[in-house]
Design a protein around this motif. Structure first.
Motif, PDB file in Angstrom:
ATOM      1  N   HIS A  13       0.852  -1.201   0.000  1.00  0.00           N
ATOM      2  CA  HIS A  13       0.000   0.000   0.000  1.00  0.00           C
ATOM      3  C   HIS A  13       0.886   1.248   0.000  1.00  0.00           C
ATOM      4  N   HIS A  15       1.583   5.283  -2.124  1.00  0.00           N
ATOM      5  CA  HIS A  15       1.019   6.316  -3.003  1.00  0.00           C
ATOM      6  C   HIS A  15       2.113   7.182  -3.603  1.00  0.00           C
ATOM      7  N   HIS A  45      -4.819   6.614  -5.695  1.00  0.00           N
ATOM      8  CA  HIS A  45      -6.276   6.748  -5.680  1.00  0.00           C
ATOM      9  C   HIS A  45      -6.826   6.902  -7.101  1.00  0.00           C
ATOM     10  N   GLU A  70      -6.405   2.476  -5.173  1.00  0.00           N
ATOM     11  CA  GLU A  70      -7.229   2.555  -3.961  1.00  0.00           C
ATOM     12  C   GLU A  70      -8.457   3.389  -4.297  1.00  0.00           C
ATOM     13  N   ASP A 250       0.865   2.539   3.567  1.00  0.00           N
ATOM     14  CA  ASP A 250       0.062   3.702   3.175  1.00  0.00           C
ATOM     15  C   ASP A 250       0.953   4.947   3.105  1.00  0.00           C
ATOM     16  N   HIS A 252       2.736   8.102   2.005  1.00  0.00           N
ATOM     17  CA  HIS A 252       2.442   9.203   1.082  1.00  0.00           C
ATOM     18  C   HIS A 252       3.667  10.103   0.882  1.00  0.00           C
TER      19      HIS A 252
HETATM   20 ZN   LIG Z   1      -3.846   4.750   0.903  1.00  0.00          ZN
END
Ligand SMILES: [Zn+2]
Ligand SMILES: [Zn+2]
Length: 296
Positions: A13, A15, A45, A70, A250, A252
């Motif tokens: 996961h 981004h 996303h 996502e 996750d 970023h």
């Molecule tokens: Zn995410």
């Protein structure tokens, strides 16, 4: 031991700039490789636009890049995010659906720019789009523009005072429901997993049966902000509903969201199980696509 000593080899996961991350896809994979990550899912996303660049860099740096996206959803279920693994960036029909979702985000950001102007915090939509660099427009880009314009003292303050739900410039999204998101991933040969289940507002026991019926195949048990108790609970739910326990950082890249790259331990068995599902479930025709485009 990994090169940096604090990262694990699997991160499902992450981004990039193609949505709301801070680094270009190739840069992100290079950073992950340097930290010892060997299997990485790029899960921007509503887009697969960064996948080709990430895969190419992965081939240079020894990282297996799993194409993913996502999908944020809109419902009474709270923040339900659906990760779709193994989607094909060359799938034109899927590309069209994702474009529809991104345009919805774009319209929302336009409306929020108008509201900000009316509230006395003018930012230029063109600048917001520049910040997004062609990725899925979102509130993080607005926050950056507000910060640049000197309207807020920090990125976080932009959210706290203007952009969060119930704040004056907030505009609700329209989009997929959680069940539609799961079906969309399935219909395009992907493997859908529920991201960070802690953000679901309802009891998971209430929503999981429906999601599983729609084709949900995984649940993100391993996640930076999960307590040990929460992880144990999600693993038990995974076992109960026959879901693959997935996990990831996750990441970023701005420090305020997610764990460091490779910062969450994900067992190799998870990737084996996802690979097995991919092999057996590819292009499952039993799941059909619901018509999209209706605003709710
Ligand atoms: Zn995410
Ligand atoms: Zn999410």
């Amino acid at each position: 031991m990994t090169p940096s000593g604090d990262a694990y080899p699997i991160d499902l996961h992450t981004h990039s700039l193609r949505s709301d991350g801070a680094y270009a896809p190739g840069e992100l994979v290079r950073m992950a490789a340097a930290r010892g990550v060997r299997i990485q899912a790029l899960a921007d996303h509503d887009t697969l636009a960064g996948v080709a660049e990430a895969v190419a860099t992965g081939q240079e740096t020894g990282v297996r890049v799993i194409p993913a996206t996502e999908l944020n959803t809109e419902s009474e279920w709270g923040d339900v995010h659906v990760l779709g693994y193994f989607l094909d960036p060359a799938d034109a029909v899927l590309g069209e659906r994702l474009r529809w979702l991104r345009e919805d985000r774009g319209r929302r950001v336009e409306l929020m720019v108008e509201k900000l102007g009316a509230l006395g915090y003018p930012v230029r939509l063109e600048r917001v789009m520049e910040i997004a660099q062609g990725g899925a427009l979102g509130r993080p880009h607005l926050a950056q523009a507000l910060l640049e314009a000197g309207h807020v003292p920090s990125y976080d303050a932009a959210f706290e005072t203007l952009l969060s739900k119930d704040s004056p410039a907030y505009v609700a999204r329209v989009g997929l429901t959680p069940l539609e998101a799961v079906r969309l991933v399935r219909a395009h040969g992907g493997v859908p997993a529920l991201a960070h289940p802690g953000t679901v507002a309802l009891e998971l026991e209430k929503v999981l049966p429906e999601l599983v019926d729609a084709g949900l195949a995984g649940i993100e048990c391993y996640y930076g902000s999960h307590s040990v108790d929460a992880t144990v609970r999600y693993l038990a739910l995974a076992a109960r509903y026959g879901l693959v326990p997935t996990g990831g950082s996750d990441f970023h890249g701005r420090g305020e969201h997610g764990a460091p790259l490779g910062g969450v331990r994900v067992p190799a068995a998870s990737i084996d199980a996802l690979d097995a599902l991919r092999a057996s479930d590819a292009r499952v025709s039993a799941y059909h696509v619901e018509p999209l485009g209706r605003a709710r």
